[in-house]
Design a protein around this motif. Structure first.
Motif, mmCIF file in Angstrom:
data_model
loop_
_atom_site.group_PDB
_atom_site.id
_atom_site.type_symbol
_atom_site.label_atom_id
_atom_site.label_comp_id
_atom_site.label_asym_id
_atom_site.label_seq_id
_atom_site.Cartn_x
_atom_site.Cartn_y
_atom_site.Cartn_z
ATOM 1 N N HIS A 168 61.477 25.822 -40.052
ATOM 2 C CA HIS A 168 62.097 24.838 -39.155
ATOM 3 C C HIS A 168 61.048 24.159 -38.281
ATOM 4 O O HIS A 168 61.062 22.928 -38.108
ATOM 5 C CB HIS A 168 63.154 25.528 -38.288
ATOM 6 N N GLU A 169 60.128 24.945 -37.720
ATOM 7 C CA GLU A 169 59.124 24.370 -36.823
ATOM 8 C C GLU A 169 58.213 23.404 -37.565
ATOM 9 O O GLU A 169 57.830 22.357 -37.031
ATOM 10 C CB GLU A 169 58.306 25.480 -36.156
ATOM 11 N N ASP A 191 60.157 20.057 -38.294
ATOM 12 C CA ASP A 191 60.297 19.233 -37.091
ATOM 13 C C ASP A 191 58.994 18.519 -36.754
ATOM 14 O O ASP A 191 58.980 17.336 -36.393
ATOM 15 C CB ASP A 191 60.737 20.103 -35.901
ATOM 16 N N LYS A 206 58.354 15.680 -39.340
ATOM 17 C CA LYS A 206 59.213 14.513 -39.094
ATOM 18 C C LYS A 206 58.693 13.695 -37.914
ATOM 19 O O LYS A 206 58.708 12.457 -37.958
ATOM 20 C CB LYS A 206 60.647 14.970 -38.829
#
Length: 428
Positions: free
Chosen positions: A237-238, A241, A244
């Protein structure tokens, strides 16, 4: 009186001298053993079992044990009996744990100490019951859909701020490519991404799928430098993010789509498949799933590249690294790696081993990590600092001694004739 053959006489004399020297050596060893405590003799046995590396071991009672014939490259101090006994049971796992909690201290170069152990182990192949017991004790994690997410979270979701302290500016956490040993890490990581793009012969507006994209550096490089459109998959997830945010800052969201999902869920058709630093997290028991993904997503003239840590012979990761640093990781041999593409009619076009490049990459990482170690200790604790120091130093030793390899495999559909005539395209 008949004169004896001088050559035979000399040979016999020489044999007797060697025999006497060997007897004296054995006598000296027995005499040294008789002066050692029970724990000292156990330590001598431990050193013998790993090929008598040139390491001096000092016990908590002040005894010093050294079994090599050359000068010591480092000194290791063992703090208590419990630590020694655990080392005797499973040294590959408990050395790391003991070093992290301070039960083992190293005076000297940690990399050279680990290199000496690896070189010693190469001289004494473990067989029989001991080998089977070691494999059972050190069996690894698996990489099912749910376990993969937890395994990746364990390593990659430690916090972007941690990795920013010691990676290059683009946060590339894979082997760099040093066109010259004296270029910077930043230059070498860009050179690696250029090297990958040249191998894949990327053309503007082609479609690329990347399995395991890290913090997005390669996907963004392919889009901005080669003009391709990229879908990049990752389950951290990190990292997603961060990737992006970088795509937004560069204004290339229309060309790069970062997707937080497992590689097994890749869908669609693409001109190119690329995976850099993910295969070691797949697990050999799941290669068939990766193979199926590549087969269904590549166009008829599609080509691909897989970049992975590997080994010369099939063997699992060091158990301490697999359990404490990289759960579920497995470095394939080249034969195992080729299983990913050979079974479904893909043609292997090029194989390159960048082992020494990875050793140098890790050397840069360790130096930067040490420079930031006080900050890392503030973020986590001393045990964490020692664990990552050991992981980076041990990895340098693995690549320096040839225990680990770094393979890049380029492939294409077996029916495709859209392949290079020579290798000139790699260097022009």
């Amino acid at each position: 009186m008949k004169r004896e053959n001088p050559e035979l006489f000399g040979a016999a004399s020489n044999d007797r001298v060697v025999g006497i020297a060997r007897t004296k050596s054995q006598d000296n060893a027995r005499e040294q053993d008789s002066r050692l405590s029970f724990e000292g003799r156990l330590t001598r046995g431990l050193l013998n079992s790993v090929g008598n590396p040139p390491i001096r071991v000092t016990l908590w009672n002040g005894e010093s044990i050294f079994t090599a014939t050359s000068n010591p490259v480092a000194d290791m101090r063992i703090a208590n009996r419990s630590c020694l006994l655990k080392m005797l049971i499973n040294p590959e796992l408990y050395f790391g744990d003991a070093y992290c909690n301070g039960s083992i201290e190293v005076d000297g170069d940690l990399v050279k100490l680990i290199e000496a152990v690896y070189q010693g182990l190469a001289r004494v192949r473990s067989t029989g019951l001991r080998s089977r017991l070691s494999k059972w004790l050190n069996r690894g994690h698996v990489n099912t859909l749910s376990d993969s997410r937890e395994n990746i979270h364990h390593h990659y979701d430690l916090g972007n701020e941690f990795y920013k302290l010691w990676l290059d500016q683009q946060m590339v956490y894979t082997c760099a490519y040093f066109s010259s040993p004296d270029i910077t890490l930043e230059q070498a990581q860009i050179a690696k991404m250029d090297h990958v793009c040249r191998k894949l012969r990327l053309r503007p507006d082609e479609t690329v799928v990347e399995a395991g994209c890290g913090w997005g550096a390669l996907a963004l490089h392919m889009a901005t430098q080669s003009g391709v459109r990229v879908k990049a998959f990752n389950i951290s997830h990190e990292q997603i993010d961060y990737a992006k945010a970088r795509a937004h800052a560069l204004g290339v969201e229309h060309r790069v789509e970062f997707i937080e999902d497992d590689y097994r869920n890749v869908n669609g058709r693409f001109d190119v498949f690329v995976s850099v630093g993910m295969l070691e997290h797949v697990g050999r028991e799941f290669y068939h799933e990766l193979r199926r993904v590549i087969y269904r997503c590549l166009d008829d003239n599609g080509r691909g590249l897989i970049h992975s840590i590997g080994r010369n012979q099939p063997n699992p990761f060091n158990p301490w690294i697999e359990r404490r640093i990289f759960p579920g990781a497995y470095p394939p041999s080249l034969r195992e790696m080729l299983e990913v593409v050979e079974d479904w009619d893909f043609s292997v076009l090029d194989v390159e081993n960048l082992r020494q490049h990875y050793a140098l990459t890790l050397k840069h990482w360790l130096q930067r990590f040490e420079n930031a170690s006080s900050r890392v200790k503030e973020m986590y604790d001393e045990c964490f600092v020692r664990a990552w120091r050991l992981y980076l130093a041990g990895s340098i030793a693995s690549f320096n001694t040839g225990d680990m390899q770094l393979f890049q495999v380029l492939f294409a559909r077996g029916t495709s004739n859209d392949i290079p005539w020579t290798r000139a395209y790699l260097y022009n």
